[in-house]
Structures are given as structure tokens and as C-alpha cells.
Enzyme design. Structure first.
Site, mmCIF file in Angstrom:
data_model
loop_
_atom_site.group_PDB
_atom_site.id
_atom_site.type_symbol
_atom_site.label_atom_id
_atom_site.label_comp_id
_atom_site.label_asym_id
_atom_site.label_seq_id
_atom_site.Cartn_x
_atom_site.Cartn_y
_atom_site.Cartn_z
ATOM 1 N N ARG A 32 0.858 -1.179 0.000
ATOM 2 C CA ARG A 32 0.000 0.000 0.000
ATOM 3 C C ARG A 32 0.899 1.235 0.000
ATOM 4 O O ARG A 32 2.013 1.217 0.529
ATOM 5 C CB ARG A 32 -0.902 0.009 1.238
ATOM 6 C CG ARG A 32 -1.892 1.178 1.236
ATOM 7 C CD ARG A 32 -2.602 1.354 2.577
ATOM 8 N NE ARG A 32 -3.524 2.507 2.503
ATOM 9 C CZ ARG A 32 -4.108 3.058 3.548
ATOM 10 N NH1 ARG A 32 -3.889 2.584 4.776
ATOM 11 N NH2 ARG A 32 -4.914 4.097 3.404
ATOM 12 N N HIS A 33 0.410 2.305 -0.592
ATOM 13 C CA HIS A 33 1.139 3.567 -0.565
ATOM 14 C C HIS A 33 1.352 4.030 0.863
ATOM 15 O O HIS A 33 0.741 3.515 1.814
ATOM 16 C CB HIS A 33 0.369 4.636 -1.357
ATOM 17 C CG HIS A 33 -1.026 4.848 -0.835
ATOM 18 N ND1 HIS A 33 -1.305 5.526 0.328
ATOM 19 C CD2 HIS A 33 -2.231 4.442 -1.315
ATOM 20 C CE1 HIS A 33 -2.604 5.545 0.544
ATOM 21 N NE2 HIS A 33 -3.194 4.884 -0.437
ATOM 22 N N ARG A 36 -0.860 9.635 3.522
ATOM 23 C CA ARG A 36 -1.369 10.611 2.552
ATOM 24 C C ARG A 36 -2.318 11.595 3.212
ATOM 25 O O ARG A 36 -2.767 11.389 4.342
ATOM 26 C CB ARG A 36 -2.106 9.899 1.409
ATOM 27 C CG ARG A 36 -3.282 9.053 1.876
ATOM 28 C CD ARG A 36 -4.279 8.822 0.759
ATOM 29 N NE ARG A 36 -5.283 7.821 1.102
ATOM 30 C CZ ARG A 36 -6.330 8.014 1.882
ATOM 31 N NH1 ARG A 36 -6.499 9.194 2.467
ATOM 32 N NH2 ARG A 36 -7.199 7.050 2.114
ATOM 33 N N ARG A 100 0.125 9.242 -5.394
ATOM 34 C CA ARG A 100 0.617 8.680 -4.136
ATOM 35 C C ARG A 100 1.226 7.294 -4.301
ATOM 36 O O ARG A 100 2.153 6.936 -3.568
ATOM 37 C CB ARG A 100 -0.487 8.656 -3.083
ATOM 38 C CG ARG A 100 -1.742 7.872 -3.442
ATOM 39 C CD ARG A 100 -2.791 8.009 -2.357
ATOM 40 N NE ARG A 100 -4.047 7.329 -2.634
ATOM 41 C CZ ARG A 100 -5.074 7.890 -3.272
ATOM 42 N NH1 ARG A 100 -4.968 9.131 -3.718
ATOM 43 N NH2 ARG A 100 -6.199 7.213 -3.468
ATOM 44 N N ASP A 279 -4.944 0.097 -0.133
ATOM 45 C CA ASP A 279 -5.411 -0.795 0.931
ATOM 46 C C ASP A 279 -6.425 -1.795 0.397
ATOM 47 O O ASP A 279 -6.425 -2.967 0.790
ATOM 48 C CB ASP A 279 -5.984 0.003 2.103
ATOM 49 C CG ASP A 279 -7.018 1.050 1.693
ATOM 50 O OD1 ASP A 279 -7.345 1.135 0.485
ATOM 51 O OD2 ASP A 279 -7.488 1.789 2.574
#
Length: 419
Positions: A32-33, A36, A100, A279
């Protein structure tokens, strides 16, 4: 990273390699990034887009640091497997087409491949450009879930909303949902209230003051509803069928690559596939594997697939999950298999969650289609019958005087012929 943590991580890597004389041959990592800004704000939120340096939905500096650390973790975990310097033939990187996720992949690669020697192109910058591939969001079919192009999935979601447990959750949390709607000016449901939690969570991580109504109890209830939402999307009701229509798409690609890499090929140089996503991507994949822990994957959470070849030539798959930057990744066990799952068993077990013809499976079941056809025909037939009756009525009304006189003439003529 502390010296103790580094020692334990290095020791863990050595133990994995030594176990049963296994040799690592290929790795897939999905993450996942990082941290943010919120994707949006609610109408009454005191913090709007102007309060975030890069606006909504953007990677923060904390998110960059998280992925730099994850890249360093991967460098240590795969020391001796990946080359010390970047080799374009060893790694393939793909991301969804979001700022992102693209930036997270780049920050991760900065930690994985710090330039050294000939790869240093300027002495005052310890970084080198590494390609990250993507496709337009409208074409993304591998890393962005849930996909909304599937009638059967929509039907499954409708069924889910009518299950007893879903209704019980809705009833249990109706007061908190009503409170949120009153305070935010929105019209949220069990499935959508996560967006308010997400906004409040992002703001809390960046020390922004929450509205007075946002108490710890409210946040905890919203967190539970948010986690429940992930279950609803990809599991909870008919999990495996939902997987075949959603996360199983990605699982199928990963299994295909594992099977391909298991075949010895001296020309094959690829060692790692890196996937940067969201996610929901991680959750959909883990639910298709039936290893989801019920919690939203945190920022920079990383799902790992490792392919090993033993001294006797047999090939196995090991799963690991890293959802805490302070500790090593922990092993996951595929239900129905051992921690070191033989590839043939891994393929057999996961096949149940992978569709061979998703387009066909996305169509509504025959019973549903027949019912719709019957209803459509009945409605169409009723309309046609009504139209016919209406037209006949109009014709009879217009021709009634002349028709009566004409009828007497015909009868008289026939009577004359018969006599």
C-alpha cells in the site's frame, strides 16, 4: 533502524536461506502507498483542501519516509539475492496511476537501490531514477479494486446487504451513523461511513484539531465500521465467489508468474516484481488467499510472495506480511497448506479463487436472467395487449354508424342470393 533490529532481521534472512537448503528464486511484493492527505473533506470539516500542502489524496513526507524505510527493509531481506546495484533485468515495477502510489514506489526504490560506484551520477544526490510503469486508471484491471464492471458482483453485494449479520451491524451502529450524518452534512451508510473516518484519521495523524463531536469512542466505532467495510467488499458473504470476480484477478496473475518462474531458464534474469497500490488491493488479494486479518492494511503494508527451490528440485511458496515498520515481516499460512507450501498445492488451493473466464462469471446466473426475461416479456406483452385494445376501441368508435348500415346490406344481399 536500530542495531538490534538490524541484527535480528539479518539473522532471520540467514535462517530462511539455510532452512532445508532452500534457494530463493523469485519474489513478488505488493504494498500500500504511504501516509497521505485525505481524499476529501466533509462539508462541515474545519480543515479543507487548502490546509494540505499538495491538496487531497497526496503522499506526505511521512509517507515518503515510510517507503524509504520499506525499501531499506527489502534491501536487507534480499541481500545476496538482489544485486547490490540496480539491474533493470532483475526487477519490474508497476503502480496504479495515482500520484501517491507512483511516488511511494519511487521512494521505496530509493531505499532499495541507493546508488553506488558507477551509478552515482551526481555526488550531492544519493538517488538514481528507476522506471515505474503504469496504465491509465480507465484501463487498470490488475491493481485497483473493486472493479465495477461486473453485474454478478453487484448482485452479490446486494445479497450481502440483506444478510442477517449485515442488518444487525446496521442496526447496532445506526446511532453513530445518524450522528455522523447530522454533524457532517452527509448521508452515509454502513458501507460509506469509512470515508469520514479516513478524513478524521488523516487529520489526527497530522495533529489537526478534530471537531468536538469526534470523541475516542466515536473514532473507535467508525474504525470498526471501516474494517467491516473491507469484509463486505471482498468477503463476509460468498467470499470465494467475490474473490473470483475481484482480488482473484491479481492472484491469478501472481500464480501465473510463480509457475513461470519455477521452470528453470538460464536466460531468465527477473528476480522481483514490485506492485504499488492501495489498501483495497491488499485486502482483496489477502481475502482471495483467505489470510486477511480483518483490519485495514496500514500505510506501507507489504504482502510478500517468495518462491524457493529445494536441493531436490522441488519448488515451494512462502507468504509473509509486513504491517508494522518496527518489526520484521511475519509468515502467513495459506489455509490447507504448510508454511512452505509446495507450488503444486499452492496452485491447486488458490485455483478455487481464480476465474478462468471472468467475463462469463460476471454475467447474472441463468435463474436471474430467466426471471428478468419473463418479467420483461410479461411487461412488454401487457403493453402490447393494452395498445391493441386501445386501437380496436378507437377504430370501432370511428366506424360504428357506417358499419351498422353496411352489415344490414350484406345480410340482405346474402339473403337474396340464398332465396
Amino acid at each position: 533502524m536500530s542495531a538490534a533490529a538490524l541484527f535480528l532481521l539479518t539473522l532471520g534472512c540467514l535462517c530462511r536461506e539455510a532452512a532445508a537448503g532452500r534457494k530463493l528464486i523469485y519474489v513478488t511484493v505488493l504494498f500500500r502507498h504511504g501516509d497521505r492527505s485525505p481524499v476529501k473533506a466533509f462539508p462541515t470539516d474545519p480543515h479543507q483542501e487548502s490546509d494540505w500542502p499538495q491538496g487531497f489524496g497526496q503522499l506526505t513526507q511521512e509517507g515518503m519516509r515510510q517507503h524509504l524505510l520499506l525499501g531499506q527493509f527489502l534491501r536487507l531481506r534480499y541481500r545476496g539475492f538482489l544485486s547490490e546495484s540496480y539491474d533493470r533485468r532483475e526487477i519490474s515495477v508497476r503502480s496504479t496511476d495515482y500520484d501517491r502510489t507512483l511516488m511511494s514506489a519511487e521512494a521505496n526504490l530509493a531505499g532499495l537501490y541507493p546508488p553506488a560506484g558507477q551509478q552515482v551520477f551526481t555526488t550531492d544526490l544519493k538517488w538514481q531514477p528507476i522506471p515505474v510503469h503504469t496504465v491509465p486508471m480507465s484501463e487498470e484491471r490488475l491493481l485497483l479494486f473493486p472493479l465495477g464492471d461486473c453485474p454478478r458482483y453487484k448482485q452479490l453485494m446486494n445479497e450481502t446487504e440483506h444478510t442477517e449479520e449485515f442488518i444487525n451491524v446496521t442496526t447496532t451502529y445506526q446511532d453513530i451513523i445518524k450522528l455522523v450524518n447530522n454533524k457532517t452534512g452527509l448521508n452515509q451508510t454502513v458501507e460509506t461511513v469509512w470515508s469520514v473516518y479516513d478524513t478524521l484519521f488523516c487529520e489526527s495523524r497530522h495533529n489537526m484539531t478534530a471537531p468536538d463531536w469526534v470523541t475516542p469512542d466515536v473514532m473507535e466505532k467508525l474504525r470498526l465500521l471501516k474494517d467491516f467495510g473491507f469484509q463486505v467488499m471482498f468477503g463476509f458473504h460468498k467470499r470465494q465467489e467475490k474473490s473470483r470476480l475481484q482480488g482473484g484477478i491479481l492472484l491469478g496473475e501472481i500464480v501465473k508468474n510463480l509457475s513461470k518462474m519455477a521452470v528453470p531458464d538460464p536466460e531468465q534474469r527477473l528476480k522481483m516484481t514490485m506492485l504499488s497500490a492501495h489498501d483495497t488491493t491488499v485486502s482483496a488479494l489477502q481475502l482471495s488467499l483467505d489470510v486477511f486479518n480483518g483490519r485495514q492494511p496500514p500505510y506501507a503494508a507489504c504482502q510478500i510472495f517468495e518462491l524457493y527451490r529445494d536441493d531436490n528440485g522441488s519448488v515451494s511458496v512462502s507468504l509473509a506480511y509486513r504491517n508494522d515498520s518496527a518489526v520484521d515481516a511475519y509468515p502467513l499460512q495459506l489455509p490447507g497448506c504448510s508454511l512452505d507450501c509446495p507450488l503444486e498445492d499452492f496452485v491447486r488451493i488458490t485455483k478455487l479463487s481464480i476465474s478462468e473466464d471472468r467475463d462469463k462469471e460476471c454475467q447474472l446466473p441463468v435463474e436471474g436472467r430467466d426471471k428478468e426475461v419473463i418479467i420483461s416479456l410479461a411487461v412488454a406483452g401487457s403493453l402490447i395487449l393494452f395498445l391493441i385494445i386501445f386501437l380496436l376501441g378507437v377504430i370501432c368508435w370511428q366506424q360504428e354508424p357506417s358499419t351498422s348500415q353496411g352489415y344490414r346490406q350484406v345480410i340482405n344481399k346474402e339473403a337474396g342470393e340464398e332465396s
